[in-house]
Design an enzyme around this catalytic site. Structure first.
Site, PDB file in Angstrom:
ATOM      1  N   GLU A 156       0.834  -1.213   0.000  1.00 46.28           N
ATOM      2  CA  GLU A 156       0.000   0.000   0.000  1.00 46.28           C
ATOM      3  C   GLU A 156       0.863   1.256   0.000  1.00 46.28           C
ATOM      4  O   GLU A 156       1.808   1.359   0.787  1.00 46.28           O
ATOM      5  CB  GLU A 156      -0.920   0.023   1.235  1.00 46.28           C
ATOM      6  CG  GLU A 156      -1.951  -1.089   1.225  1.00 46.28           C
ATOM      7  CD  GLU A 156      -2.928  -1.006   2.401  1.00 46.28           C
ATOM      8  OE1 GLU A 156      -2.891  -0.035   3.185  1.00 46.28           O
ATOM      9  OE2 GLU A 156      -3.730  -1.947   2.544  1.00 46.28           O
ATOM     10  N   GLU A 211      -8.580   1.550  -4.845  1.00 47.90           N
ATOM     11  CA  GLU A 211      -9.687   1.235  -3.926  1.00 47.90           C
ATOM     12  C   GLU A 211     -10.490   2.481  -3.579  1.00 47.90           C
ATOM     13  O   GLU A 211      -9.942   3.510  -3.154  1.00 47.90           O
ATOM     14  CB  GLU A 211      -9.126   0.584  -2.646  1.00 47.90           C
ATOM     15  CG  GLU A 211     -10.243   0.249  -1.647  1.00 47.90           C
ATOM     16  CD  GLU A 211      -9.851  -0.744  -0.573  1.00 47.90           C
ATOM     17  OE1 GLU A 211      -8.720  -1.273  -0.590  1.00 47.90           O
ATOM     18  OE2 GLU A 211     -10.704  -0.992   0.306  1.00 47.90           O
TER      19      GLU A 211
HETATM   20  O1  KIV Z   1      -6.738  -7.080   1.764  1.00 53.93           O
HETATM   21  C1  KIV Z   1      -7.540  -7.037   0.821  1.00 53.93           C
HETATM   22  O2  KIV Z   1      -8.478  -7.831   0.724  1.00 53.93           O
HETATM   23  C2  KIV Z   1      -7.353  -6.007  -0.186  1.00 53.93           C
HETATM   24  C3  KIV Z   1      -8.408  -5.839  -1.227  1.00 53.93           C
HETATM   25  C4  KIV Z   1      -9.605  -5.226  -0.638  1.00 53.93           C
HETATM   26  C5  KIV Z   1      -7.919  -5.089  -2.396  1.00 53.93           C
HETATM   27  O3  KIV Z   1      -6.381  -5.322  -0.165  1.00 53.93           O
END
Ligand code: KIV
Length: 271
Positions: free
Chosen positions: A122, A189
């Site tokens: 991220e 997202e």
């Molecule tokens: O951890 C997860 O499930 C995610 C998705 C929502 C993209 O990062």
């Protein structure tokens, strides 16, 4: 119904080709062997061992508590089930933000101990050094921009991100930085559909959206949400394909009744 007759392995190059020919990429999360096997046999392109395991598997309120060892446990269970899909694993909170050496070690542990194909991480500019170092070790990366759940304590809420121009501009430039660094894809997202479509057109690499509209190159959902195993979470972007919470609960109630009434097992169910 989509019946997959394509048995060839999904690689990062295949995803790039899919973008080039305009074929959408279907991605779902999985955290265990049995679920991953079903998803893979159904023909899913990418399985994400998301740190959402922290919420849906372990019952934590956020993705922050899950550990690297726990992610490796989930990832190796998934990898054992998969014959076709690309398996991507989230680097959990606190295992890559400190410095790039720590980030590289975390990514190497995931790849070595789980057998996954890629990692997801991220952030944009602020984690670029870690991205560079992981990529230079030959580990493919998916970026993740917009609502990045590991930063929930900074955001304070799970509302749509990048509605304001300043945040949208940062997202545009972070997406380009991640592409230039060599990431093979970016998850977008919970951002406005118009912005997601614009970023998708500006990038050569595929974008995968969740709550980012239809102008992206693929979609991802948390499997427990789309199957209705988790019925506590109903954001606007979620399409529910089943109501397994009720179906499982009804089956368990029936089982309890059958045991209590001595209906189960019957003569054909014993030796
Ligand atoms: O951890 C997860 O499930 C995610 C998705 C929502 C993209 O990062």
């Amino acid at each position: 119904m989509y019946l997959s007759n394509n048995t060839s392995l999904i690689t990062t190059h295949v995803l790039q080709e899919m973008k080039t020919r305009g074929e959408k990429i279907a991605m779902l999360t999985a955290y265990d062997y049995s679920m991953a096997k079903i998803l893979d046999e159904a023909g899913i392109d990418v399985i994400l061992v998301g740190d959402s395991a922290s919420n849906v598997m372990a019952g934590h309120k956020t993705t922050l508590p899950i550990t690297l060892n726990e992610m490796i446990y989930h990832a190796s269970s998934v990898v054992r089930a998969v014959t076709r899909a690309l398996v991507v694993v989230d680097l959990p909170f606190g295992t890559y933000q400190g410095n790039s050496k720590e980030a590289l070690n975390s990514a190497i542990r995931i790849m070595k101990e789980s057998g996954a194909n890629a990692i997801k991480i991220e952030g944009g500019k602020e984690i670029l050094e870690s991205v560079d170092r992981i990529l230079s070790a030959g580990i493919p990366i998916i970026g993740h921009l917009g609502l990045t759940p590991q930063s929930i304590n900074k955001f304070g809420t799970y509302i749509v991100r990048a509605r304001e121009e300043e945040e949208a501009n940062k997202l545009r430039s972070d997406a380009l930085l991640l592409e230039e660094a060599g990431c093979f894809s970016v998850v977008l997202e919970k951002i406005p559909a118009k912005l997601a479509a614009e970023v998708t057109q500006s990038l050569r690499i595929p974008t995968i959206g969740i709550g980012a509209g239809n102008g992206v190159d693929g979609q991802v959902l948390v499997v427990h949400d789309m199957l209705g195993i988790n019925n506590q979470f109903s954001p606007r972007f979620l399409r529910r394909y089943n109501n397994l919470y009720d179906e499982i609960k009804n089956s368990v109630s029936q089982y309890i009744e059958d045991v209590k009434s001595s209906d189960f097992p019957n003569e054909s169910e014993q030796y």
